[in-house]
Design an enzyme around this catalytic site. Sequence first.
Site, PDB file in Angstrom:
ATOM      1  N   ASP A 114      91.916  35.333  22.448  1.00 45.30           N
ATOM      2  CA  ASP A 114      91.614  34.255  23.390  1.00 45.30           C
ATOM      3  C   ASP A 114      90.875  33.149  22.642  1.00 45.30           C
ATOM      4  OD1 ASP A 114      89.138  35.320  23.004  1.00 45.30           O
ATOM      5  OD2 ASP A 114      88.730  35.760  25.094  1.00 45.30           O
ATOM      6  N   CYS A 174     103.249  63.721  33.578  1.00 47.80           N
ATOM      7  CA  CYS A 174     103.140  62.933  32.352  1.00 47.80           C
ATOM      8  C   CYS A 174     103.513  63.789  31.148  1.00 47.80           C
ATOM      9  CB  CYS A 174     101.715  62.414  32.204  1.00 47.80           C
ATOM     10  SG  CYS A 174     101.459  61.462  30.695  1.00 47.80           S
ATOM     11  N   HIS A 213      95.750  58.921  27.514  1.00 49.93           N
ATOM     12  CA  HIS A 213      96.629  59.206  28.649  1.00 49.93           C
ATOM     13  C   HIS A 213      96.846  57.978  29.537  1.00 49.93           C
ATOM     14  CE1 HIS A 213      98.227  60.912  32.324  1.00 49.93           C
ATOM     15  NE2 HIS A 213      97.203  60.347  32.957  1.00 49.93           N
ATOM     16  N   CYS A 223      98.536  65.490  28.054  1.00 48.25           N
ATOM     17  CA  CYS A 223      98.964  66.302  29.193  1.00 48.25           C
ATOM     18  C   CYS A 223      99.735  67.550  28.762  1.00 48.25           C
ATOM     19  CB  CYS A 223      99.777  65.454  30.159  1.00 48.25           C
ATOM     20  SG  CYS A 223      98.769  64.130  30.856  1.00 48.25           S
ATOM     21  N   CYS A 282     102.708  62.963  27.950  1.00 49.86           N
ATOM     22  CA  CYS A 282     101.952  62.563  26.760  1.00 49.86           C
ATOM     23  C   CYS A 282     101.304  63.765  26.084  1.00 49.86           C
ATOM     24  CB  CYS A 282     100.918  61.484  27.107  1.00 49.86           C
ATOM     25  SG  CYS A 282      99.331  62.089  27.686  1.00 49.86           S
TER      26      CYS A 282
HETATM   27 ZN   LIG Z   1      99.346  62.090  29.965  1.00 51.51          ZN
END
Ligand SMILES: [Zn+2]
Length: 377
Positions: free
Chosen positions: A60, A325, A356, A330, A327
Amino acid sequence: VPVGTKGSIKSLPPNFIKEIGIQLAFVNTYHLVTHPGVEVIAKAGGIHKYAKLDIPLMSDSGGFQVFSLATQHKGEEVPYVVKISDDGVKFRSVFDGEMLELTPEKSIEYQMKIGADMMMAFDECVPYGSNYDYSKKAMDRTHEWLKRCIVKVRRWKIGMEAGQENRIKKLEKPPTSKHPLPNSFLNLPSNSQFLYGIIQGGIYEDLRKKSAQFVASCDVDGVAIGGVAVGEGKKEMRDEVKWVAPYLPKDKPVHLLGVGEIDDIFDLVKYGVDTFDCVEPTRKARMGGIFQSQKHNSKVKSLISEIDIHRGIYRNDLSPVDENCECWVCQNFTKSYLHHLFKQRELLGYTLATYHNLWVMERFFDRIREMIKNNII
Ligand SMILES: [Zn+2]
């Protein structure tokens, strides 16, 4: 666009970034200018190298922190603005009280030295509740500043800035593996840094439209919408984006600054916004707000819900952190373990939750891209 304010996506080791599928991250010029300072970052070869952030980065202008936060939240934690003029703004650093100056030229110079790939033009972001006259004055000033930012970027790119003569000479001879670029060259910012102009105009429809037309007509690489979600309600915020939608360029990327709640994103994509930066997924993660993905056939708007992992009901819950999920977190950890880490304030908890939540966000955007491709939105 996950936010890495101070050159780090909080609690996330950079080697996870690509695994999660993050394609772009955001850094804040104001924070990096106050600490560690842009000179050391430039010396290290830019923020990509310094922070091992090996993906495109957006910065920014620094203006938002100085103008907006300073006027909205008076207190010790905010920069103390000394003077705002047509030239720029003088303020004291919250870090050590040093007097700093932001002008359009300075802001671009800082962002060039940080090495961001996508830079924001310096703008004046008015606080929520500003009247018409002040909003107009700030918008006109933002437009004048954009012209100066464009000139600064052009001068820099064609090597008119002092001390760049050698760089131009080196550029004439392309580097080879036998003759790599000298370190001094690598210390200079890249020549492929792109400039976004910023639409302002407060809460006023005619000003927003005027600003959008002006910015879209300028020689910029992208367009950003600024000064939204600064205190107004959701409907007002969405209106501010809706008003400018017809004027947004189709052939340039459009970024919405500082907005990224799940329900907002889905609605605002329709108006032509391509990228959003928001601390929501990472901040929530650190506070124990764990995103829960809903089944693939759920309505997109309700694709993500959230649980508070601190709650006692998760102490003995051996189900995955998020059952829908895929990932790494998980696949390997349970709600009980994450609950335990958060209750015991173990630092790994913040890392796992951040990993996650960002993964879920990326899959949400995959889904949106798919819907755009199939003309569903
Ligand atoms: Zn996950």
